[in-house]
Scaffold this active site. Sequence first.
Site, PDB file in Angstrom:
ATOM      1  N   GLY A  28       1.644  17.192  -1.594  1.00  0.00           N
ATOM      2  CA  GLY A  28       2.146  16.634  -2.852  1.00  0.00           C
ATOM      3  C   GLY A  28       3.454  15.891  -2.701  1.00  0.00           C
ATOM      4  O   GLY A  28       4.147  15.630  -3.683  1.00  0.00           O
TER       5      GLY A  28
ATOM      6  N   SER B 189       0.794  10.029   2.176  1.00  0.00           N
ATOM      7  CA  SER B 189      -0.116   8.897   2.420  1.00  0.00           C
ATOM      8  C   SER B 189       0.493   7.587   1.926  1.00  0.00           C
ATOM      9  O   SER B 189       0.426   6.564   2.613  1.00  0.00           O
ATOM     10  CB  SER B 189      -1.485   9.146   1.774  1.00  0.00           C
ATOM     11  OG  SER B 189      -1.352   9.369   0.394  1.00  0.00           O
ATOM     12  N   ALA B 190       1.120   7.615   0.753  1.00  0.00           N
ATOM     13  CA  ALA B 190       1.753   6.391   0.239  1.00  0.00           C
ATOM     14  C   ALA B 190       2.915   5.979   1.137  1.00  0.00           C
ATOM     15  O   ALA B 190       3.134   4.782   1.388  1.00  0.00           O
ATOM     16  CB  ALA B 190       2.253   6.618  -1.192  1.00  0.00           C
TER      17      ALA B 190
ATOM     18  N   ASP C 112       3.211   7.311  -6.748  1.00  0.00           N
ATOM     19  CA  ASP C 112       3.627   7.550  -5.363  1.00  0.00           C
ATOM     20  C   ASP C 112       3.996   6.250  -4.653  1.00  0.00           C
ATOM     21  O   ASP C 112       4.905   6.219  -3.815  1.00  0.00           O
ATOM     22  CB  ASP C 112       2.521   8.263  -4.571  1.00  0.00           C
ATOM     23  CG  ASP C 112       2.369   9.719  -4.975  1.00  0.00           C
ATOM     24  OD1 ASP C 112       2.904  10.093  -6.037  1.00  0.00           O
ATOM     25  OD2 ASP C 112       1.715  10.474  -4.241  1.00  0.00           O
TER      26      ASP C 112
END
Length: 343
Positions: A132, A136-137, A179
């Site tokens: 969280g 990935s972003a 994100d």
Amino acid sequence: MIGLTSLTESGSTRNPMNTSDTSATPSPDGLGVGQSHAKVILLGEHAVVYGKPAIAFPVHTLRLDASAELSGDGWRVETPFHQGHVRPEAEPTDELERLLSVTALRNTLDFLGERPAGISVLVKGFIPPARGLGSSAAVAGAIAQAVAGAYGHTLTRQELFELIQSVERVAHGTPSGLDAYATTEPAPVWFEQGAAHPLQLSAWPRLLVADTGVTGRTSEAVSRVRERYERTQAVVEGLLDEAATLTHGAEHDLRVGDHEALGEKMNRNHVILRELGVSSRALDTLVESATRAGALGAKLTGGGMGGCMIALVDSETESQVRASVIAAGARDVWAVPDLEVQT
Ligand code: MEV
């Protein structure tokens, strides 16, 4: 929202998947760099997917530095998760972190209209994946900036946002876009319906981020809320509306520096997230231990179903709360802001 100006640049019409609209030429040395960092959501995760607002803070201690060099034969990507030559066409069956890096590289090259014979991308630093924290972003953002930089192109805010979103859609399906901004924006952001704004703070709140050590994929958590929404729409809409009210109130609390009121809203937001089905026993345990140790507020942060919680502390309670969440099983604890970074 009073006193906030948009971070979003409206001028760009470039589509990251459109290869015909570019004037990129290699930078003189064929080298580019990119940076990004982890993020925590103070309030509003999941509700933000339904067009409600959310507030996110950067975690500068967890940062990524990417470099890209036009050289050699083939495409090579090295990250903390994997290294080696990659095929330009990543397969859906590839391990997710690898798939994301390759997709970020390929989508940025498509955007630039380039197909180099040789490019080498190196990502240094570490953000724990599936916690969280926006890993990935952040990976996508750092790679996109570096690859564009190798062609002498500085991405606009909107171009970077769209490139990260094109990778996030592979990871999450329907990312809100929060994100994409929060991992490449050095300051706290208010995010609502695809647009980000800077926040006015009277003082930075002091947050501890505690990792359960359990992975929780955002895509699964988002699907869980979606299923619940389809089954009991009125109930879920009520919860999402309440989360939005809390986030609006938190913006005021941050502006006037009322951290006690902010903490209460975080506590209530955690209950809402639990009712949405995205908390877990490990997250609830850390939230309870932080609250017992005197945190002003505590909640899960990000997608949930594993991952991290955040606790709002002050100088008197910080060390007790830290010790308490570690005793309750936290694998790692990071402070926001990192006082060495934030001066
Ligand atoms: C993930 O960091 C936050 C969620 O709200 C998903 C999203 O905004 O796309 C759960």
